[in-house]
Design a protein around this motif. Sequence first.
Motif, mmCIF file in Angstrom:
data_model
loop_
_atom_site.group_PDB
_atom_site.id
_atom_site.type_symbol
_atom_site.label_atom_id
_atom_site.label_comp_id
_atom_site.label_asym_id
_atom_site.label_seq_id
_atom_site.Cartn_x
_atom_site.Cartn_y
_atom_site.Cartn_z
ATOM 1 N N ILE A 94 0.707 -1.219 0.085
ATOM 2 C CA ILE A 94 -0.018 0.135 -0.065
ATOM 3 C C ILE A 94 0.967 1.109 -0.091
ATOM 4 O O ILE A 94 0.605 2.314 -0.638
ATOM 5 C CB ILE A 94 -0.951 -0.037 1.268
ATOM 6 N N ILE A 95 1.906 1.230 0.786
ATOM 7 C CA ILE A 95 2.807 2.600 0.896
ATOM 8 C C ILE A 95 3.576 2.693 -0.397
ATOM 9 O O ILE A 95 3.480 3.743 -1.061
ATOM 10 C CB ILE A 95 3.933 2.234 2.130
ATOM 11 N N ARG A 96 3.932 1.834 -1.129
ATOM 12 C CA ARG A 96 4.640 1.834 -2.628
ATOM 13 C C ARG A 96 3.632 2.258 -3.621
ATOM 14 O O ARG A 96 3.876 3.206 -4.274
ATOM 15 C CB ARG A 96 5.402 0.444 -2.898
ATOM 16 N N SER A 97 2.470 1.670 -3.573
ATOM 17 C CA SER A 97 1.542 2.038 -4.631
ATOM 18 C C SER A 97 1.230 3.344 -4.055
ATOM 19 O O SER A 97 0.850 4.188 -5.218
ATOM 20 C CB SER A 97 0.280 1.015 -4.281
ATOM 21 N N SER A 98 0.934 3.794 -3.015
ATOM 22 C CA SER A 98 0.337 5.183 -2.961
ATOM 23 C C SER A 98 1.536 6.345 -3.105
ATOM 24 O O SER A 98 1.237 7.442 -3.894
ATOM 25 C CB SER A 98 0.059 5.291 -1.328
ATOM 26 N N ALA A 99 2.698 5.945 -2.929
ATOM 27 C CA ALA A 99 3.883 6.777 -3.226
ATOM 28 C C ALA A 99 4.008 6.731 -4.705
ATOM 29 O O ALA A 99 4.405 8.024 -5.140
ATOM 30 C CB ALA A 99 5.120 6.279 -2.595
ATOM 31 N N GLU A 100 3.776 5.863 -5.230
ATOM 32 C CA GLU A 100 4.021 5.675 -6.767
ATOM 33 C C GLU A 100 2.769 6.686 -7.497
ATOM 34 O O GLU A 100 2.939 7.377 -8.289
ATOM 35 C CB GLU A 100 3.854 4.436 -7.536
#
Length: 520
Positions: free
Chosen positions: A325-331
Motif C-alpha cells: 500500500i505504501i509503495r503504490s500510494s507513493a507511486e
Amino acid sequence: MSDRDLSSERAHGAASGSGSRATASASGASGASATSGVSGVSGQPAGHSDLPSSSYSTAKYLSWGSLALTFLAGLALSIVIANQARQTLLAKQQEFGLLLAQNLNHQIYRRFILPTLVGFGRVELRDATQYERLESVINSTIHGLNMLELRIYDLDGVISYSTEAEHVGRQDLMTQDVRRVADRGEPIFAVGKREDVPIWSEWIMPPKPGQVVMKMTYPLRVATDLGDDVHNGTLVGVLEIYQDIAGVYKTVIRFQWIIILNSLGISLLLFLVLLMLIRRVDKISAQRLQETQRLERQLHQNEKLASMGRMVASIAHEIRNPLGIIRSSAELLLKKQGDENSLHGRILKAIFDESRRLSQIVSDFLDYARPKAPRQEPVELATVLDQVLVFLEHECRKCEVQVERQVERGLMLSGDKDLLYRAFYNIVSNGLQAMAGPGTLFVQASRRGETLETVIRDTGPGIDAAIADKLLDPFFTTKDHGTGLGLAITNGIIQSHGGELRLENAPEGGARAVVLLPAA
C-alpha cells in the motif's frame, strides 16, 4: 521500473497478502516440526565429525606399521634362511674336503710309503728320487681339484713337502691348527680369504679365483700292519691343504641373493597389495567424511530454513500488505506531483525507492524459505542466456565491460524458463559487481555428453580462499548492502533442476561459475 513491472509487483504483493494467514499457520506448524526433527539430529554429526577421521588415521598408521613390520620380518627371515643355506653348502664342501684328505692319505700310504719302505728301507725326502715319487703321487691325486698349495709337516712342525718348493724345510709357517692336529689327531677345517678383501664386497661382487680358500688340516697316518685301516694307524705327520672354493662360494652367494630377493619380492608384493587397500580405504574414508560434512551443513541449513520459514510467514503477513500500500500510494502521488525535483517529489521518490527495496528483501526471504517448484517445459539454454545479457547490456556499457559469447545453439533442457533466467541473471550480475569497472565477461555454453555446461567467467579479483566454502550459505555476503540470499537462491534453483553450481577461481584469473544441468 516500467508500468508492467509495477503491476506485476502489485499482483505478487496482493497474492502474498491474501495467502499470508494460511501460509503463516502452515509454515509455523511445518517449521516447528522440521526444527525439532532437525535440531535433534544435527548436533550429533557435528559433535562426532572428528571421530571417523581419527579412527581412519589410527587404522592408517597401524596398517603402515604392520607393513613395515612384515617387510622387516621378511628381510630378517630371508637372511636367516640364506645364511642357513650357506652353512649347509659349506658343510657339504667340508665333507668333500674330508674325503679328499682321506683319499690323499690313502694314496700316499699305498703308492709312496709302502713302495719306498720296500725299495729303500726308509722314507727320506731329501732323496730326490723319493721326493719326485711323492710329488707324482700327490699331483695325480689332486689334479683338477683347484688346489692352491699342499704341505706335509713332520711331527716337529717342519715342512717336509710342499707344492711350493721354496717352503720346504721351513718351520716358521706352522700354524696353530697344525699343532692342534699333531696333538689331538683330529682334522680341522677353516674358510677364509686369501687376499685382503672387504667383507661387504662379497655381497656385491662375486669373489675372484683364489680369493676364498678352505684350509684343511688333516693328520697323516700309516698302518702298523698291512691289513690295518690306514685311518686308524700311527700319526707320522700333518697334511695342510689350501683349496680354492671361490666358485663354490660364488654359488653360495648367488643362492643367498636368490632367497633374499624372492623373500623381499613376496614382501614387496604384499606391501603393494596392502598399500592399494589402504589407499582405497583412505579414499573411501575421505569421501565419507566429505559426505558427512556436507550432510552436516545441509542439516544446519535446513534448520535455518525451518526457523526462517516461521519468521518469513509472519513478515509476509505483517509487512507485505502495508508495504504494498505504501509503495503504490507513493507511486501514485509521485505521478500526480509531476515534478520529481521538488521537495515533495524527492520525498515521494525516496519513499517509493525504499519501499521497493524493502519489498525485494521480503521477496528474497520468501523465495528462499518457500522455493517454487519449477515447471517442466522445453527450454533452450541459449535463449535464456541471450535474455539475461540483453537485459544487462546497458549495465555492461555503463561499467565498460565487454561480453564475449561462445554459446552453442539448440541446447535443450527441461525446466522453468523464468527460474533459470533468474539464476543466470544473479550469476552474471555478481560477475559485473565483482569487476567493478572495465573488464571482460566470458559466457560459454556447450554439451558434455548428457550434461549442459555453462561457464561464466569474469576478470575480477577472484574468490578469496577463506570464504570460498561459504559463498552458497544463506545470509552470507561481502557487500555493504544485501541479504546474502542471491547465490543461495540461485543454487536452490539449479539444484531443483537436477543440476550443480560450482564457484571457483579460474586458472586464467578472476572467478568463474560453472553450471551443470541435465540435457533434455
